[in-house]
Design a protein around this motif. Structure first.
Motif, PDB file in Angstrom:
ATOM      1  N   PHE A  74       3.766 -44.879  -5.652  1.00  0.00           N
ATOM      2  CA  PHE A  74       2.717 -44.824  -4.636  1.00  0.00           C
ATOM      3  C   PHE A  74       2.045 -43.450  -4.637  1.00  0.00           C
ATOM      4  CE2 PHE A  74       1.572 -43.470  -0.337  1.00  0.00           C
ATOM      5  CZ  PHE A  74       0.664 -44.458   0.056  1.00  0.00           C
ATOM      6  N   LEU A  75       2.861 -42.398  -4.614  1.00  0.00           N
ATOM      7  CA  LEU A  75       2.332 -41.030  -4.602  1.00  0.00           C
ATOM      8  C   LEU A  75       1.586 -40.714  -5.894  1.00  0.00           C
ATOM      9  CD1 LEU A  75       5.357 -39.110  -2.993  1.00  0.00           C
ATOM     10  CD2 LEU A  75       3.268 -39.902  -1.862  1.00  0.00           C
ATOM     11  N   ALA A  76       2.136 -41.188  -7.018  1.00  0.00           N
ATOM     12  CA  ALA A  76       1.484 -40.951  -8.311  1.00  0.00           C
ATOM     13  C   ALA A  76       0.129 -41.649  -8.376  1.00  0.00           C
ATOM     14  CB  ALA A  76       2.371 -41.435  -9.448  1.00  0.00           C
ATOM     15  N   GLY A  77       0.054 -42.870  -7.856  1.00  0.00           N
ATOM     16  CA  GLY A  77      -1.205 -43.611  -7.874  1.00  0.00           C
ATOM     17  C   GLY A  77      -2.275 -42.936  -7.049  1.00  0.00           C
ATOM     18  N   ALA A  78      -1.893 -42.433  -5.868  1.00  0.00           N
ATOM     19  CA  ALA A  78      -2.847 -41.733  -5.006  1.00  0.00           C
ATOM     20  C   ALA A  78      -3.316 -40.440  -5.660  1.00  0.00           C
ATOM     21  CB  ALA A  78      -2.208 -41.443  -3.650  1.00  0.00           C
ATOM     22  N   LYS A  79      -2.388 -39.698  -6.219  1.00  0.00           N
ATOM     23  CA  LYS A  79      -2.713 -38.397  -6.827  1.00  0.00           C
ATOM     24  C   LYS A  79      -3.619 -38.573  -8.043  1.00  0.00           C
ATOM     25  CE  LYS A  79      -0.508 -34.043  -8.210  1.00  0.00           C
ATOM     26  NZ  LYS A  79      -1.184 -33.220  -7.189  1.00  0.00           N
ATOM     27  N   GLU A  80      -3.268 -39.507  -8.914  1.00  0.00           N
ATOM     28  CA  GLU A  80      -4.072 -39.722 -10.121  1.00  0.00           C
ATOM     29  C   GLU A  80      -5.488 -40.171  -9.789  1.00  0.00           C
ATOM     30  OE1 GLU A  80      -2.102 -42.307 -12.891  1.00  0.00           O
ATOM     31  OE2 GLU A  80      -0.254 -41.122 -12.837  1.00  0.00           O
ATOM     32  N   GLU A  81      -5.623 -41.072  -8.824  1.00  0.00           N
ATOM     33  CA  GLU A  81      -6.942 -41.578  -8.460  1.00  0.00           C
ATOM     34  C   GLU A  81      -7.799 -40.475  -7.855  1.00  0.00           C
ATOM     35  OE1 GLU A  81      -9.828 -44.768  -8.049  1.00  0.00           O
ATOM     36  OE2 GLU A  81      -8.036 -44.405  -9.269  1.00  0.00           O
ATOM     37  N   LEU A  87     -10.880 -34.413  -6.827  1.00  0.00           N
ATOM     38  CA  LEU A  87     -10.370 -33.972  -5.534  1.00  0.00           C
ATOM     39  C   LEU A  87      -9.057 -33.212  -5.707  1.00  0.00           C
ATOM     40  CD1 LEU A  87     -10.847 -37.333  -3.565  1.00  0.00           C
ATOM     41  CD2 LEU A  87     -12.553 -35.595  -4.096  1.00  0.00           C
ATOM     42  N   GLN A  88      -8.755 -32.359  -4.751  1.00  0.00           N
ATOM     43  CA  GLN A  88      -7.437 -31.726  -4.728  1.00  0.00           C
ATOM     44  C   GLN A  88      -6.518 -32.636  -3.929  1.00  0.00           C
ATOM     45  OE1 GLN A  88      -7.111 -27.615  -3.343  1.00  0.00           O
ATOM     46  NE2 GLN A  88      -5.099 -28.057  -2.468  1.00  0.00           N
ATOM     47  N   VAL A  89      -5.449 -33.104  -4.545  1.00  0.00           N
ATOM     48  CA  VAL A  89      -4.533 -34.032  -3.881  1.00  0.00           C
ATOM     49  C   VAL A  89      -3.127 -33.449  -3.895  1.00  0.00           C
ATOM     50  CG1 VAL A  89      -3.582 -36.361  -3.824  1.00  0.00           C
ATOM     51  CG2 VAL A  89      -5.931 -36.003  -4.624  1.00  0.00           C
ATOM     52  N   ASP A  90      -2.556 -33.302  -2.715  1.00  0.00           N
ATOM     53  CA  ASP A  90      -1.183 -32.829  -2.579  1.00  0.00           C
ATOM     54  C   ASP A  90      -0.362 -33.914  -1.900  1.00  0.00           C
ATOM     55  OD1 ASP A  90      -1.621 -30.133  -3.613  1.00  0.00           O
ATOM     56  OD2 ASP A  90      -2.824 -29.853  -1.807  1.00  0.00           O
ATOM     57  N   VAL A  91       0.842 -34.132  -2.390  1.00  0.00           N
ATOM     58  CA  VAL A  91       1.679 -35.217  -1.863  1.00  0.00           C
ATOM     59  C   VAL A  91       2.979 -34.660  -1.301  1.00  0.00           C
ATOM     60  CG1 VAL A  91       0.672 -36.854  -3.500  1.00  0.00           C
ATOM     61  CG2 VAL A  91       2.818 -35.695  -4.077  1.00  0.00           C
ATOM     62  N   PHE A  92       3.527 -35.407  -0.333  1.00  0.00           N
ATOM     63  CA  PHE A  92       4.767 -34.976   0.312  1.00  0.00           C
ATOM     64  C   PHE A  92       5.573 -36.193   0.747  1.00  0.00           C
ATOM     65  CE2 PHE A  92       7.240 -34.036   4.133  1.00  0.00           C
ATOM     66  CZ  PHE A  92       7.934 -32.897   3.763  1.00  0.00           C
ATOM     67  N   ASP A 110      -3.339 -27.624   9.775  1.00  0.00           N
ATOM     68  CA  ASP A 110      -3.658 -26.193   9.814  1.00  0.00           C
ATOM     69  C   ASP A 110      -4.162 -25.682   8.472  1.00  0.00           C
ATOM     70  OD1 ASP A 110      -2.857 -26.082  12.453  1.00  0.00           O
ATOM     71  OD2 ASP A 110      -0.793 -25.469  11.982  1.00  0.00           O
ATOM     72  N   GLU A 111      -3.808 -26.394   7.398  1.00  0.00           N
ATOM     73  CA  GLU A 111      -4.193 -25.942   6.058  1.00  0.00           C
ATOM     74  C   GLU A 111      -5.562 -26.458   5.628  1.00  0.00           C
ATOM     75  OE1 GLU A 111       0.314 -25.390   4.211  1.00  0.00           O
ATOM     76  OE2 GLU A 111      -0.773 -27.275   3.908  1.00  0.00           O
ATOM     77  N   GLY A 112      -6.248 -27.140   6.516  1.00  0.00           N
ATOM     78  CA  GLY A 112      -7.644 -27.498   6.277  1.00  0.00           C
ATOM     79  C   GLY A 112      -7.909 -28.656   5.329  1.00  0.00           C
ATOM     80  N   TYR A 113      -7.035 -29.634   5.303  1.00  0.00           N
ATOM     81  CA  TYR A 113      -7.284 -30.821   4.472  1.00  0.00           C
ATOM     82  C   TYR A 113      -8.387 -31.669   5.101  1.00  0.00           C
ATOM     83  CZ  TYR A 113      -3.237 -29.799   1.581  1.00  0.00           C
ATOM     84  OH  TYR A 113      -2.366 -29.204   0.705  1.00  0.00           O
ATOM     85  N   ASP A 114      -9.184 -32.289   4.250  1.00  0.00           N
ATOM     86  CA  ASP A 114     -10.305 -33.113   4.729  1.00  0.00           C
ATOM     87  C   ASP A 114      -9.874 -34.534   5.059  1.00  0.00           C
ATOM     88  OD1 ASP A 114     -12.684 -31.223   4.054  1.00  0.00           O
ATOM     89  OD2 ASP A 114     -11.484 -31.266   2.230  1.00  0.00           O
ATOM     90  N   GLY A 115      -8.928 -35.049   4.300  1.00  0.00           N
ATOM     91  CA  GLY A 115      -8.495 -36.424   4.490  1.00  0.00           C
ATOM     92  C   GLY A 115      -6.986 -36.553   4.402  1.00  0.00           C
ATOM     93  N   PHE A 116      -6.463 -37.603   5.042  1.00  0.00           N
ATOM     94  CA  PHE A 116      -5.020 -37.826   5.071  1.00  0.00           C
ATOM     95  C   PHE A 116      -4.695 -39.289   4.780  1.00  0.00           C
ATOM     96  CE2 PHE A 116      -5.578 -34.002   7.455  1.00  0.00           C
ATOM     97  CZ  PHE A 116      -4.403 -33.270   7.327  1.00  0.00           C
TER      98      PHE A 116
END
Length: 374
Positions: A74-81, A87-92, A110-116
Motif C-alpha cells: 500500500f505504502l509503495a503504491g502511494a509513494k511510486e504514484e 511530488l514529494q511523498v513520505d510514508v509512515f 507542523d512540517e507543512g505537508y499539502d496533502g494527507f
C-alpha cells in the motif's frame, strides 16, 4: 591562399552539417512531443496551476497498522504514484501504535505537508485529527478508517468494498459445500472493514441455515498469525474430522495462522476461504495440498496509487467523490496452480486478467506530469 579557402569551405560544410543535424534532432523532439500531446496527454496547458508553481508539493501517507505485506505494498503504491508525478511523498507506519499514529499526524501538520492519506484510523481521535487537518487547509483522503470521517466536508473515504470481498468468499464457500457445512469464523471487532465484512457474514448465515458456525476466534496483535495458529490448533482438537469443514478468515493474517495449524494437525480436509492477499499468501495458496482454496482481494499497491490520485485531484481543486470503493477479485487456488512459475503480486495479472491495472482517477494532466518526470 588556395589552401586557406579550402579550409574555410571545409569548416563551413562541417558547421552546416552540424546545424542541419541539430535542426533534425530538434524537429524529431517536437514531433515526439506533439504526438504525446494527443487527447491532451502531455500538454502543459492542462496541468493545474498548483502543480506549475514550481513549489514542491508534499504528501504524507500515515498508516496505523503495519508489519505486513499489505501495508508495505500500500505504502509503495502511494509513494511510486506520487513520485511519478513529481511530488514529494513520505510514508509512515505506526505498527498498530495508536499514540505514534496520532503524534505523526500532528508532526506532519507542523512540517507543512499539502496533502494527507490516512489509513486505518479507526478511533474517535482520528476524527479530531482529520478535522484539524481540513481546518488548516490540507487535502485529506482516508482508507479503511472511521466511518464518521465521511461526515467531514472535503474528505474522501476509500475502502476495498468489504461487502463485496466478504460476499465473494462466503458465496464460494457456500457453493463448494452445497449450503451444508460446519465452519470456524476468524474475525476481530472494532475495525471498520471488519464491521462491514461481519455484516455480510451474518446475512449469509441467516439466508443459508445449513452453514453453521461451530467456533470463532479473533485478535489483532503484533503476532496475529501466531496467536491464530494456536487458537485453530485447539479448535481442531475440539472438532475432530467430520465436525469441521471449513474456515472463513476475514483477514489474511488469520488465514496464515490457520494454514499452519491445519498442516501441523494433518487436517487437510478443512479448507480456508479468506480475504486479502500478499506474496506470502500466494505462495501458501499455490503449494500442493494447501488448505487455502480462495481469497478475495484488492491489489494493495493499486489502493495506494488510487488514493494518491485522489489527493492530487483535491490539491488541484478538482471535484472528488465522497466515497470510493475499489474493485475486488476472487483468487482461486486452481488458477494459481495452473501457472508453472511462481505467482507474485507483480505477475498475478497474468493469471487474473485486470489485476493491478486501473486508469480510474488518472487525469490527462497526471499523465503529463509523469511524462515530464520520466
Amino acid at each position: 591562399m588556395k589552401e586557406g579557402r579550402i579550409r574555410f569551405i571545409t569548416i563551413s560544410f562541417i558547421v552546416l552539417i552540424m546545424l542541419l543535424t541539430g535542426c533534425a534532432s530538434k524537429s524529431d523532439k517536437v514531433v515526439t512531443k506533439e504526438a504525446s500531446n494527443q487527447d491532451g496527454v502531455g500538454s502543459l496547458e492542462n496541468i493545474p496551476e498548483k502543480f506549475k508553481s514550481g513549489d514542491k508539493i508534499k504528501i504524507k501517507v500515515i498508516r496505523k497498522i503495519g508489519g505486513d505485506d499489505h501495508t508495505k505494498q500500500f505504502l509503495a503504491g502511494a509513494k511510486e504514484e506520487g513520485e511519478a508525478m513529481g511530488l514529494q511523498v513520505d510514508v509512515f507506519s505506526a505498527d498498530g501504535d495508536n499514540q505514534k499514529f496520532h503524534n505523526e499526524i500532528k508532526k506532519a501538520l507542523d512540517e507543512g505537508y499539502d496533502g494527507f492519506i490516512i489509513s486505518h484510523g479507526d478511533d474517535p481521535e482520528t476524527i479530531d485529527s482529520v478535522k484539524n487537518l481540513v481546518e488548516k487547509g490540507k487535502s485529506v483522503v482516508t482508507f479503511d478508517s472511521n466511518m464518521e470521517l465521511e461526515k467531514i466536508d472535503s474528505v474522501t473515504s476509500t475502502s476495498q468494498n468489504d461487502e463485496v470481498l466478504a460476499t465473494f468468499a462466503m458465496e464460494q464457500l457456500i457453493e463448494d459445500y452445497d449450503g451444508q457445512a460446519n465452519i470456524a469464523y476468524l474475525w476481530v471487532d472494532g475495525f471498520p472493514p471488519m464491521i462491514r465484512r461481519n455484516a455480510v457474514y451474518i446475512e449469509k448465515l441467516k439466508n443459508n441455515p445449513g452453514i453453521k458456525e461451530v467456533a470463532r476466534f479473533g485478535v489483532a496483535s503484533a503476532d496475529t498469525s501466531g496467536e491464530t495458529k494456536a487458537a485453530v490448533v485447539e479448535m481442531l482438537k475440539k472438532h475432530p474430522k467430520g465436525e469441521l469443514d471449513a474456515i472463513f478468515a476475514t483477514w489474511d493474517a488469520f488465514a496464515i495462522g490457520a494454514v499452519e495449524a491445519i498442516k501441523e494437525a494433518g487436517r487437510d480436509e478443512v479448507k480456508i476461504y479468506g480475504i486479502d492477499v500478499s506474496n506470502s499468501d500466494l505462495k501458501l495458496m499455490k503449494e500442493n495440498g494447501s488448505p487455502w482454496k480462495y481469497t478475495a482481494a484488492v491489489d494493495p499497491k493499486l489502493i495506494g496509487a488510487l488514493n494518491m490520485r485522489l489527493v492530487a485531484k483535491k490539491i488541484a481543486g478538482e471535484e472528488t467523490p465522497k466515497n470510493y470503493n475499489l474493485e475486488a477479485y476472487l483468487i482461486g487456488q486452481d488458477e494459481l496452480q495452473v501457472s508453472k512459475k511462481d505467482v507474485t503480486m507483480d505477475n498475478l495479472g497474468e493469471v487474473l486478467p485486470g489485476w493491478g491495472l486501473s486508469t480510474e482517477l488518472e487525469e490527462d494532466w497526471m499523465k503529463a506530469l509523469k511524462m515530464m518526470n520520466e
